[in-house]
Design an enzyme around this catalytic site. Sequence first.
Site, PDB file in Angstrom:
ATOM      1  N   GLU A 100       0.936  -1.166   0.143  1.00  0.00           N
ATOM      2  CA  GLU A 100       0.089  -0.084   0.023  1.00  0.00           C
ATOM      3  C   GLU A 100       0.855   1.070  -0.100  1.00  0.00           C
ATOM      4  OE1 GLU A 100      -3.236  -0.337   2.707  1.00  0.00           O
ATOM      5  OE2 GLU A 100      -3.732  -2.014   1.845  1.00  0.00           O
ATOM      6  N   GLU A 136      -4.687  -8.666  -0.707  1.00  0.00           N
ATOM      7  CA  GLU A 136      -5.403  -8.360   0.332  1.00  0.00           C
ATOM      8  C   GLU A 136      -7.021  -8.063   0.273  1.00  0.00           C
ATOM      9  OE1 GLU A 136      -4.387  -5.296   3.495  1.00  0.00           O
ATOM     10  OE2 GLU A 136      -2.304  -5.712   2.952  1.00  0.00           O
TER      11      GLU A 136
HETATM   12  O1  AHR Z   1      -5.542  -5.981   6.933  1.00  0.00           O
HETATM   13  C1  AHR Z   1      -5.338  -4.980   7.689  1.00  0.00           C
HETATM   14  C2  AHR Z   1      -4.722  -3.689   6.999  1.00  0.00           C
HETATM   15  O2  AHR Z   1      -5.541  -3.382   5.769  1.00  0.00           O
HETATM   16  C3  AHR Z   1      -3.247  -4.037   6.330  1.00  0.00           C
HETATM   17  O3  AHR Z   1      -2.544  -3.841   7.223  1.00  0.00           O
HETATM   18  C4  AHR Z   1      -3.089  -2.811   5.306  1.00  0.00           C
HETATM   19  O4  AHR Z   1      -2.287  -3.158   4.433  1.00  0.00           O
HETATM   20  C5  AHR Z   1      -4.532  -2.827   4.825  1.00  0.00           C
HETATM   21  O5  AHR Z   1      -4.796  -1.422   4.588  1.00  0.00           O
END
Ligand code: AHR
Length: 503
Positions: free
Chosen positions: A194, A315
């Site tokens: 990110e 994610e």
């Molecule tokens: O999964 C929780 C958080 O969500 C992670 O640390 C981050 O990469 C995302 O914003």
Amino acid sequence: MLKQIIGATLLLALPAAAQTAQVSVTVDTSKPGAEIDRHIYGQFAEHLGHGIYEGIWVGENSKIPNIHGYRKDVVEALKKIHVPVVRWPGGCFGDLYDWRDGIGPRAKRPVRINIHWGGVTEDNSFGTHEFMNFAELIGADAYVSLNVGSSTPYAQSQWLEYMTSDSKSSLANERRKNGRDKPWTVKFVGIGNETWGCGGNMRADYAADINRRYATFANTPREMGTLKIASGSHDDNFDFAETMMKDGGKFDGMSVHYYTVPRVFKDKGPALGFPEAEWASTLNHALHIGEIVSKTAAIMDKYDPDKKIGMYVDEWGTWYDPTTGSTPGFLVQQNSLRDAEVAALSLNIFQRHSDRVKGANIAQMINVLQAMIMTDGAKMVLTPTYHVFDLYQVFMGATPYPAGVSGPDYAKGVPMVDVSAARGRDGKLYLALVNTDPSKPAHVVTNLTGAAKGQILTGPAMDSHNSFAAPGAIRPVAFSGTTDNGKLAVDLPAKSVAVLKVE
Ligand code: AHR
């Protein structure tokens, strides 16, 4: 009057039959797609709440049965579903991670503050050796997310050498001194996380340059075949994906992040006890990942028409308001039948995009967000999401076929029935069917012949879930297809996920 009463009674007595939706499914077995990469069934394990500590790691001296410090129950559950890849150590945690904090004698490791997740202390007792050995123990590939947010290319290059070198270099020898003789295999290396947010709040151009620079030094022995994953876009912000593809230098994959919330991010909505409107909005928002994958794929096609670069949704999952009474910042939420539907719909989308989506990691593995497993002391519960991943194992490495559905929508933007079809590695045809309607069954008639047997996951309520008191409330049960005019048909109950093998 009597006639009216009898009529009303009949209506009440026959609601299911009267309301059953008619759906037809057409599978085109003449058009096999690209193999479904088994890495799309991967998981994400961050140093966050009780994801690592208590979830995976209890230490060798714990009363909780463990294998060299790893919970035995959790290890067994994860082995059962053949987790293909685990991403670690973050997430945002990784953007401040110093790998040297997590090696050497545990008692001597420094204690840091986990600033992203609750400001709690992190004693680093789970570090590189603990993670890499854990991945090996459960038979998963390791996906190590490098710290490009706050560390140097030199430090990250040293970390990779420490893990993967078979030479007599000082770093390889240090690893040996710390208890690991042979190098580990690092299958995936994330060039940051990110970069547009907690990974450095960069601008897209800068992130692309950073990728060029860090990727240059993120090396492992050539024969290891490590894949470098650039940090791409999230949600509907495609500029990072576009800029990375255009200017990011050399890489093998690019990440996409997407979380499903029932309402909006600042006011997400509860994990349990939600109204039907939030069941519908959650499924609608979950399906939006299909649009994001398609749009990202179109961008990637422009710069990589031969599809050499994979899309990694590293994610994804549901994100609700935290469970009342849980520690803020630990992202604890219950997992219900609604999450099972989100998981199945998302996996169906990844399977349909098998030509481009080469990996995905649900957030997260244990006790955090859309968890596969929840623990409380010595107790463990497998969530409905875990059961979906269990059912979907037959799709690992399978060859997908286009499957058309003709039927009603349950809600705006949410077809009542969603289908994924593929030929498994065993040569058998498999169907995954999701009924998104929480109250109506569907009579699904296919263009296939033969019998079908498998399992189904459903429950009495939209938020049916497994708890420590009732861990087996929701679990897959045997389920079979039927026939309709010589064709394979499936009577799919309301709010259900089924996976069937066609014989
Ligand atoms: O999964 C929780 C958080 O969500 C992670 O640390 C981050 O990469 C995302 O914003």
